[in-house]
Scaffold this motif. Sequence first.
Motif, PDB file in Angstrom:
ATOM      1  N   SER A  70     -14.531  11.855 -16.507  1.00 47.20           N
ATOM      2  CA  SER A  70     -15.675  12.080 -17.398  1.00 47.20           C
ATOM      3  C   SER A  70     -15.318  11.753 -18.843  1.00 47.20           C
ATOM      4  CB  SER A  70     -16.154  13.532 -17.291  1.00 47.20           C
ATOM      5  OG  SER A  70     -16.687  13.809 -16.029  1.00 47.20           O
ATOM      6  N   ALA A  71     -14.168  12.232 -19.282  1.00 47.45           N
ATOM      7  CA  ALA A  71     -13.731  11.954 -20.652  1.00 47.45           C
ATOM      8  C   ALA A  71     -13.500  10.457 -20.858  1.00 47.45           C
ATOM      9  CB  ALA A  71     -12.454  12.734 -20.954  1.00 47.45           C
ATOM     10  N   MET A  72     -12.926   9.804 -19.852  1.00 50.31           N
ATOM     11  CA  MET A  72     -12.666   8.376 -19.950  1.00 50.31           C
ATOM     12  C   MET A  72     -13.968   7.574 -20.006  1.00 50.31           C
ATOM     13  SD  MET A  72     -12.472   5.357 -17.927  1.00 50.31           S
ATOM     14  CE  MET A  72     -12.259   5.915 -16.245  1.00 50.31           C
ATOM     15  N   PHE A  73     -14.923   7.931 -19.150  1.00 50.04           N
ATOM     16  CA  PHE A  73     -16.195   7.213 -19.127  1.00 50.04           C
ATOM     17  C   PHE A  73     -17.004   7.448 -20.413  1.00 50.04           C
ATOM     18  CE2 PHE A  73     -15.959   7.497 -14.270  1.00 50.04           C
ATOM     19  CZ  PHE A  73     -15.480   6.205 -14.171  1.00 50.04           C
ATOM     20  N   GLN A  74     -16.883   8.639 -20.979  1.00 46.52           N
ATOM     21  CA  GLN A  74     -17.577   8.906 -22.237  1.00 46.52           C
ATOM     22  C   GLN A  74     -17.004   8.059 -23.365  1.00 46.52           C
ATOM     23  OE1 GLN A  74     -17.164  13.161 -22.463  1.00 46.52           O
ATOM     24  NE2 GLN A  74     -19.056  13.564 -21.324  1.00 46.52           N
ATOM     25  N   GLY A 102     -21.431  -7.992 -17.788  1.00 42.26           N
ATOM     26  CA  GLY A 102     -21.059  -6.686 -17.263  1.00 42.26           C
ATOM     27  C   GLY A 102     -19.609  -6.365 -17.579  1.00 42.26           C
ATOM     28  N   PHE A 103     -19.236  -5.089 -17.437  1.00 45.17           N
ATOM     29  CA  PHE A 103     -17.893  -4.628 -17.826  1.00 45.17           C
ATOM     30  C   PHE A 103     -17.100  -4.155 -16.609  1.00 45.17           C
ATOM     31  CE2 PHE A 103     -20.338  -4.324 -21.717  1.00 45.17           C
ATOM     32  CZ  PHE A 103     -19.455  -4.761 -22.683  1.00 45.17           C
ATOM     33  N   LEU A 104     -15.822  -4.444 -16.659  1.00 47.00           N
ATOM     34  CA  LEU A 104     -14.876  -4.010 -15.639  1.00 47.00           C
ATOM     35  C   LEU A 104     -13.787  -3.180 -16.298  1.00 47.00           C
ATOM     36  CD1 LEU A 104     -13.342  -4.114 -12.872  1.00 47.00           C
ATOM     37  CD2 LEU A 104     -12.360  -6.286 -13.658  1.00 47.00           C
ATOM     38  N   ALA A 105     -13.532  -1.993 -15.749  1.00 50.58           N
ATOM     39  CA  ALA A 105     -12.439  -1.134 -16.236  1.00 50.58           C
ATOM     40  C   ALA A 105     -11.460  -0.926 -15.086  1.00 50.58           C
ATOM     41  CB  ALA A 105     -12.974   0.201 -16.732  1.00 50.58           C
ATOM     42  N   VAL A 106     -10.187  -1.157 -15.354  1.00 56.38           N
ATOM     43  CA  VAL A 106      -9.148  -1.046 -14.325  1.00 56.38           C
ATOM     44  C   VAL A 106      -8.026  -0.160 -14.838  1.00 56.38           C
ATOM     45  CG1 VAL A 106      -7.476  -2.302 -12.911  1.00 56.38           C
ATOM     46  CG2 VAL A 106      -9.680  -3.356 -13.435  1.00 56.38           C
ATOM     47  N   HIS A 107      -7.552   0.717 -13.965  1.00 56.54           N
ATOM     48  CA  HIS A 107      -6.367   1.522 -14.252  1.00 56.54           C
ATOM     49  C   HIS A 107      -5.209   0.977 -13.433  1.00 56.54           C
ATOM     50  CE1 HIS A 107      -8.548   5.394 -15.806  1.00 56.54           C
ATOM     51  NE2 HIS A 107      -8.707   4.342 -16.581  1.00 56.54           N
ATOM     52  N   ASP A 129     -23.710  -3.529 -13.275  1.00 54.26           N
ATOM     53  CA  ASP A 129     -23.472  -3.634 -14.722  1.00 54.26           C
ATOM     54  C   ASP A 129     -22.066  -3.171 -15.085  1.00 54.26           C
ATOM     55  OD1 ASP A 129     -26.305  -4.265 -15.516  1.00 54.26           O
ATOM     56  OD2 ASP A 129     -26.630  -2.305 -14.583  1.00 54.26           O
ATOM     57  N   PHE A 130     -21.497  -2.324 -14.219  1.00 55.53           N
ATOM     58  CA  PHE A 130     -20.193  -1.735 -14.518  1.00 55.53           C
ATOM     59  C   PHE A 130     -19.430  -1.521 -13.215  1.00 55.53           C
ATOM     60  CE2 PHE A 130     -17.509   2.090 -14.969  1.00 55.53           C
ATOM     61  CZ  PHE A 130     -16.693   1.696 -16.024  1.00 55.53           C
ATOM     62  N   VAL A 131     -18.166  -1.907 -13.212  1.00 56.86           N
ATOM     63  CA  VAL A 131     -17.294  -1.689 -12.049  1.00 56.86           C
ATOM     64  C   VAL A 131     -16.023  -1.001 -12.533  1.00 56.86           C
ATOM     65  CG1 VAL A 131     -15.942  -2.755 -10.200  1.00 56.86           C
ATOM     66  CG2 VAL A 131     -18.190  -3.677 -10.771  1.00 56.86           C
ATOM     67  N   PHE A 132     -15.594  -0.005 -11.764  1.00 60.50           N
ATOM     68  CA  PHE A 132     -14.364   0.714 -12.100  1.00 60.50           C
ATOM     69  C   PHE A 132     -13.419   0.696 -10.921  1.00 60.50           C
ATOM     70  CE2 PHE A 132     -11.960   4.790 -12.055  1.00 60.50           C
ATOM     71  CZ  PHE A 132     -11.121   4.507 -13.129  1.00 60.50           C
ATOM     72  N   CYS A 133     -12.137   0.443 -11.206  1.00 58.35           N
ATOM     73  CA  CYS A 133     -11.085   0.482 -10.186  1.00 58.35           C
ATOM     74  C   CYS A 133      -9.951   1.342 -10.719  1.00 58.35           C
ATOM     75  CB  CYS A 133     -10.593  -0.927  -9.854  1.00 58.35           C
ATOM     76  SG  CYS A 133      -9.228  -0.963  -8.664  1.00 58.35           S
ATOM     77  N   CYS A 145     -17.666   2.079  -8.077  1.00 59.51           N
ATOM     78  CA  CYS A 145     -16.264   2.474  -8.118  1.00 59.51           C
ATOM     79  C   CYS A 145     -15.622   2.010  -6.814  1.00 59.51           C
ATOM     80  CB  CYS A 145     -16.115   3.984  -8.272  1.00 59.51           C
ATOM     81  SG  CYS A 145     -16.824   4.645  -9.808  1.00 59.51           S
ATOM     82  N   VAL A 146     -14.598   1.178  -6.919  1.00 54.54           N
ATOM     83  CA  VAL A 146     -13.999   0.588  -5.722  1.00 54.54           C
ATOM     84  C   VAL A 146     -12.725   1.315  -5.327  1.00 54.54           C
ATOM     85  CG1 VAL A 146     -14.993  -1.689  -6.151  1.00 54.54           C
ATOM     86  CG2 VAL A 146     -12.764  -1.139  -7.103  1.00 54.54           C
TER      87      VAL A 146
END
Length: 515
Positions: free
Chosen positions: A102-106, A200-205, A170-174, A122-123
Amino acid sequence: MMESAVAKPSLLRNVVVRALFFCVLIVVFRFAYVVTLRGESCDLGDFCFFSLPDNFNLAAGAAKIGASSIIVTEAVRSKSVVASHRHLYTTKEFRKAVDFYSAMFQDLIAAGCLSQNSKSLCVETPIGQDVAALKEIGVVDAIGISKKASPPLVVSGHVHNLRFKDNTFDFVFCGGGKLDDSVRTFDFASEIARTLKPEGFLAVHTRSNDTYSFHSFLGLFNSFELISSRNIDGFDSSMPFIREVVLKKQTEILHRWDTEFNGDTETKCNVPGHKQELVRNAEPLIIEEPPKPWLTLKRNIKNIKYLPSMVDISFKQRYVYVDVGARSYGSSIGSWFRKQYPKQNKTFEIYAIEADKTFHEEYNTKKAVTLVPYAAWVRNETLFFEINRDPGKKAEENGRGMGRIQPVQSSANFIGDVDKIRGFDFAHWLKKTVSERDFVVMKMDVEGTEFDLIPRLFETGAICLIDEIFLECHYNRWQRCCPGVRSSKYLKTYDQCVELFTTLRQSGVLVHQWW
């Protein structure tokens, strides 16, 4: 009569009290069972005294998914399946993960990379903590996908073949370093790129924190613009360190992150800076000529700093080992590369380039090795192949000496057993066989031909395709059999070998002195 009238209410009261006490015992026993055996989590159907938070509306979140009608159908398909997963959502671990995401997405919302209207995916999320976090902060059109469904947050599917249409999200998170762990990172990245909308945005950890792996990661997404990269602390011991990378999809290929050359042309390339940094961490070269090279160079193998021991090699399309001058399978492929080279659990494609026909039959039984039965050379032409031996060695078995090649017109210079063979343009073959997205390791033992092949690799730009080279340089070294006598097989000196190694390293090529 008075005693009888008093006794009846007393008896009735005792029965009621005992019944109530028995019910209380049942509730207490049930509560103790659930809390003890199910890890301090329960739901209303378990006679518990707490339930899911009011703002954690799973059913509502699932019903509002707009990605696909398949998602809604699967998410609410079985109430019994949902009930079996509900106990997970109140565990301390689940709550901790949700708060972290939640904090990261905010932060991403504040950066303009995510909004409450973003259709999100979320993959590789087994139980959907990241999906729950998105819903809690108002991104209700979110769903997770994993091999095994976890309704209503996660549906089943394979990330290498996502069930969604092109340009859906619009948004993908891995998260969780799942891209690091994939055995098919290129397919993984390609499917994410396909389903994400332009802009669109991609966020990867990722767990990787070295420059080499970062550039390899970027190479998987060459139609994306790098927005940000930062290091953050993880929320559990499985991933204490996280590199968060945020990318934005564009409509065309923006970068070739690793190299800049066309595989079909004779274009030179510049080895990128992050590879040049690795050279400075390599073991030092042996500058002074050793009096006993058969001892010194062999011992030096223990000092070699292998590339996979210094960096993460996860983000590559393929893993390839090319043995130029392979000789027998046990000469180096079986005895060294298979057993000693650190592969980080990656499966390598192996090519054995060997012109000596004596060894060809052995490779027919090695299904994991592709034999190239020709001589690596600077062009396609017929060559003479000589089996020559060190002074004092007898020809015990035809074809078992070390092979040296020369163009046909030079055959008069040979003194050993000679045979005609086919030579091929090795640099051209390499550019057709591998790409800049592959991890390529090469061992070269070509009996002096390295002074022809290495310059050709530079001329064509093929040198930039090789991540690590193990090179045996041949020179007129002191002979083991005959003190004070140098080998007459080779005209080059040790200083010329050192110059070759130095040139390679100064150009950013990670090369090791091999024996």
